[in-house]
Design a protein around this motif. Structure first.
Motif, PDB file in Angstrom:
ATOM      1  N   LEU A 270      -3.407 -11.994   9.187  1.00 47.50           N
ATOM      2  CA  LEU A 270      -3.590 -10.556   9.047  1.00 47.50           C
ATOM      3  C   LEU A 270      -2.282  -9.840   8.733  1.00 47.50           C
ATOM      4  N   TRP A 271      -2.443  -8.709   8.080  1.00 44.07           N
ATOM      5  CA  TRP A 271      -1.322  -7.803   7.844  1.00 44.07           C
ATOM      6  C   TRP A 271      -1.089  -7.041   9.140  1.00 44.07           C
ATOM      7  N   ASN A 272       0.034  -7.321   9.776  1.00 44.37           N
ATOM      8  CA  ASN A 272       0.378  -6.714  11.060  1.00 44.37           C
ATOM      9  C   ASN A 272       1.412  -5.625  10.814  1.00 44.37           C
ATOM     10  N   THR A 332     -10.796  -8.099   3.119  1.00 42.76           N
ATOM     11  CA  THR A 332     -10.727  -8.645   1.764  1.00 42.76           C
ATOM     12  C   THR A 332      -9.319  -8.451   1.202  1.00 42.76           C
ATOM     13  N   VAL A 333      -9.028  -9.156   0.133  1.00 44.72           N
ATOM     14  CA  VAL A 333      -7.738  -8.974  -0.533  1.00 44.72           C
ATOM     15  C   VAL A 333      -7.579  -7.524  -0.981  1.00 44.72           C
ATOM     16  N   GLN A 334      -8.634  -6.938  -1.583  1.00 42.59           N
ATOM     17  CA  GLN A 334      -8.539  -5.567  -2.074  1.00 42.59           C
ATOM     18  C   GLN A 334      -8.327  -4.567  -0.940  1.00 42.59           C
ATOM     19  N   GLN A 335      -8.986  -4.785   0.193  1.00 44.91           N
ATOM     20  CA  GLN A 335      -8.773  -3.897   1.339  1.00 44.91           C
ATOM     21  C   GLN A 335      -7.322  -3.958   1.810  1.00 44.91           C
ATOM     22  N   ASN A 336      -6.760  -5.156   1.835  1.00 48.87           N
ATOM     23  CA  ASN A 336      -5.362  -5.299   2.235  1.00 48.87           C
ATOM     24  C   ASN A 336      -4.439  -4.653   1.226  1.00 48.87           C
ATOM     25  N   VAL A 337      -4.712  -4.843  -0.064  1.00 46.83           N
ATOM     26  CA  VAL A 337      -3.900  -4.216  -1.109  1.00 46.83           C
ATOM     27  C   VAL A 337      -3.910  -2.704  -0.946  1.00 46.83           C
ATOM     28  N   ASN A 338      -5.096  -2.132  -0.761  1.00 47.40           N
ATOM     29  CA  ASN A 338      -5.194  -0.677  -0.629  1.00 47.40           C
ATOM     30  C   ASN A 338      -4.450  -0.178   0.612  1.00 47.40           C
ATOM     31  N   GLY A 339      -4.580  -0.899   1.710  1.00 52.03           N
ATOM     32  CA  GLY A 339      -3.890  -0.487   2.925  1.00 52.03           C
ATOM     33  C   GLY A 339      -2.385  -0.520   2.769  1.00 52.03           C
ATOM     34  N   ILE A 340      -1.876  -1.577   2.135  1.00 51.43           N
ATOM     35  CA  ILE A 340      -0.429  -1.724   1.936  1.00 51.43           C
ATOM     36  C   ILE A 340       0.105  -0.641   1.000  1.00 51.43           C
ATOM     37  N   LEU A 341      -0.616  -0.380  -0.105  1.00 53.02           N
ATOM     38  CA  LEU A 341      -0.165   0.636  -1.056  1.00 53.02           C
ATOM     39  C   LEU A 341      -0.232   2.036  -0.449  1.00 53.02           C
ATOM     40  N   PHE A 342      -1.252   2.291   0.354  1.00 54.06           N
ATOM     41  CA  PHE A 342      -1.338   3.612   0.991  1.00 54.06           C
ATOM     42  C   PHE A 342      -0.204   3.805   1.993  1.00 54.06           C
ATOM     43  N   ARG A 343       0.139   2.735   2.709  1.00 52.19           N
ATOM     44  CA  ARG A 343       1.261   2.817   3.646  1.00 52.19           C
ATOM     45  C   ARG A 343       2.556   3.110   2.902  1.00 52.19           C
ATOM     46  N   LEU A 344       2.747   2.501   1.731  1.00 51.85           N
ATOM     47  CA  LEU A 344       3.933   2.785   0.923  1.00 51.85           C
ATOM     48  C   LEU A 344       3.958   4.257   0.520  1.00 51.85           C
ATOM     49  N   LEU A 345       2.806   4.790   0.125  1.00 52.93           N
ATOM     50  CA  LEU A 345       2.719   6.199  -0.279  1.00 52.93           C
ATOM     51  C   LEU A 345       3.108   7.120   0.878  1.00 52.93           C
ATOM     52  N   GLU A 346       2.743   6.745   2.106  1.00 52.59           N
ATOM     53  CA  GLU A 346       3.096   7.541   3.276  1.00 52.59           C
ATOM     54  C   GLU A 346       4.607   7.574   3.519  1.00 52.59           C
ATOM     55  N   LEU A 347       5.304   6.492   3.176  1.00 56.29           N
ATOM     56  CA  LEU A 347       6.714   6.348   3.523  1.00 56.29           C
ATOM     57  C   LEU A 347       7.670   6.798   2.431  1.00 56.29           C
ATOM     58  N   LEU A 348       7.265   6.717   1.165  1.00 60.72           N
ATOM     59  CA  LEU A 348       8.181   7.080   0.080  1.00 60.72           C
ATOM     60  C   LEU A 348       8.499   8.570   0.124  1.00 60.72           C
ATOM     61  N   PRO A 349       9.742   8.942  -0.194  1.00 55.38           N
ATOM     62  CA  PRO A 349      10.079  10.369  -0.233  1.00 55.38           C
ATOM     63  C   PRO A 349       9.237  11.096  -1.279  1.00 55.38           C
ATOM     64  N   ALA A 350       8.827  12.320  -0.938  1.00 55.37           N
ATOM     65  CA  ALA A 350       7.915  13.068  -1.812  1.00 55.37           C
ATOM     66  C   ALA A 350       8.504  13.343  -3.184  1.00 55.37           C
ATOM     67  N   HIS A 351       9.856  13.380  -3.275  1.00 57.54           N
ATOM     68  CA  HIS A 351      10.472  13.694  -4.564  1.00 57.54           C
ATOM     69  C   HIS A 351      10.564  12.469  -5.487  1.00 57.54           C
ATOM     70  N   ASP A 352      10.022  11.329  -5.050  1.00 60.95           N
ATOM     71  CA  ASP A 352       9.974  10.153  -5.922  1.00 60.95           C
ATOM     72  C   ASP A 352       9.202  10.533  -7.182  1.00 60.95           C
ATOM     73  N   LYS A 353       9.807  10.325  -8.345  1.00 57.53           N
ATOM     74  CA  LYS A 353       9.243  10.825  -9.603  1.00 57.53           C
ATOM     75  C   LYS A 353       8.348   9.812 -10.314  1.00 57.53           C
ATOM     76  N   ILE A 354       8.321   8.569  -9.860  1.00 54.49           N
ATOM     77  CA  ILE A 354       7.568   7.551 -10.591  1.00 54.49           C
ATOM     78  C   ILE A 354       6.506   6.888  -9.719  1.00 54.49           C
ATOM     79  N   MET A 355       6.916   6.298  -8.594  1.00 54.60           N
ATOM     80  CA  MET A 355       5.968   5.532  -7.802  1.00 54.60           C
ATOM     81  C   MET A 355       4.960   6.422  -7.089  1.00 54.60           C
TER      82      MET A 355
END
Length: 365
Positions: A270-272, A332-355
């Motif tokens: 699991l993704w911990n 599922t793999v897709q559920q894990n992918v979505n969770g990981i990408l959403f967590r990245l979105l939460e942490l990246l600074p809002a002024h990030d111009k690309i990601m």
């Protein structure tokens, strides 16, 4: 006449104890602690030595290791890290101190005492202590790469590019590249323009592989409390089997973004995610400035931090892309992918111009 491996290990351990603490010192009791990748125990001593020491060793049936690098490369790497950190004493306040070692597969450390906490601790409590410990580790080692690489050669571990660990630098770079292809393919299936994002990922790779002023010894395995120990207000880092020189900000990523682990009770993979907030990075930056007077311009700091977070994210995606058949993935793999990408979105600074715009488009499609 065949050698009894268990006896060979016992005799070597007793010999190491006597050489370290004197001929009158002996082992009174062995208190088993764990037997994961390596075996750990507390040795209660009698005689002229300390009351007890902490021991870590390869399995007795693999001892003696004629070539430790081939028998258990993670153990060999941890022994190198412990010896390297000890060589920085007394200026570097690390615990537990390395007391002695046997190149065939044993090392002894100070016994820090019983672990465990009777009360739940807040993020604020842990962040202050963990960020300080990471800042000390990185400040004390950031200009010591040549010394470390020399010790690495002497230990028979070769060039960092030859690192054979499952989660060593070369392996993580390969996972990043797999994750990069995976993310671009997901963008294509959702009709999201990924040209700028592809260039951004190349920039991330460049920052991680050439960290410049962010180069330091990183622990790179801070998934949960097993890798730390507290004494009063001090928190010490344990278990350096994945330590290496790299982008220091990578050490903030597993507490904030998690890693994949096996639940030993049921075999689930699991993704911990410990879900540490971005304030971990802010506290770490404060300690760099207060302890080491090391200040980074805002743009350089945010570029390095975002690169670390994105790199770690893609190594997680890359791990999902080549799961072994015996891994029982939770979700599922897709559920894990979505969770990981959403967590990245939460942490990246809002002024990030690309990601950030890319991830917003990904979740709004």
């Amino acid at each position: 006449m065949p050698i009894n491996i268990q006896n060979a290990f016992q005799l070597s351990l007793e010999d190491l104890i006597r050489k370290t603490f004197g001929n009158q010192t002996s082992i009174a009791e062995v208190v088993a602690l764990s037997s994961r990748a390596a075996v750990t125990a507390r040795l209660v001593l009698r005689g002229s030595g300390p009351p007890s020491v902490f021991i870590k060793h390869i399995a007795a049936d693999a001892f003696p290791a004629l070539q430790l690098v081939d028998t258990h490369v993670e153990f060999a790497e941890e022994l190198l890290a412990q010896r390297f950190l000890q060589s920085l004493q007394p200026s570097a306040p690390f615990r537990a101190n390395l007391l002695a070692f046997d190149q065939q597969g044993i090392f002894l450390l100070d016994d820090l005492g019983e672990s465990g906490h009777s009360t739940m601790r807040s993020f604020d409590y842990i962040i202050e202590r963990l960020s300080r410990s990471l800042a000390i580790l990185h400040l004390c080692t950031r200009e010591q790469a040549t010394h470390y690489y020399g010790m690495r050669q002497e230990a028979g571990l070769g060039h960092p590019g030859d690192d054979r660990r499952r989660y060593g630098g070369p392996a993580q770079l390969k996972r990043f590249q797999v994750g990069q292809k995976m993310l671009l393919a997901l963008a294509g299936r959702r009709n999201i323009d990924s040209n700028e994002m592809e260039q951004e990922l190349e920039r991330v790779r460049a920052i991680v592989t050439t960290p410049g002023p962010f180069l330091a010894l990183i622990h790179d395995d801070l998934g949960n409390a097993r890798q730390t120990f507290e004494q009063g207000d001090d928190l010490f880092l344990l278990d350096f089997e994945y330590a290496r020189f790299g982008l220091s900000l990578i050490d903030l990523c597993k507490p904030m973004m998690g890693k994949f682990e096996v639940n030993l009770d049921n075999g689930n993979y699991l993704w911990n995610d410990p879900h540490f907030p971005i304030t971990l990075a802010e506290a770490y930056r404060k300690h760099l400035e207060e302890i080491g007077h090391l200040c980074f311009p805002d743009q350089q700091w945010y570029d390095g931090l975002s690169a670390a977070l994105i790199f770690h994210t893609l190594t997680l995606l890359g791990r999902l892309d080549h799961l072994e058949p015996d891994r029982r993935l939770v979700g599922t793999v897709q559920q894990n992918v979505n969770g990981i990408l959403f967590r990245l979105l939460e942490l990246l600074p809002a002024h990030d111009k690309i990601m950030v715009p890319f991830l917003n488009a990904y979740f709004n499609k």
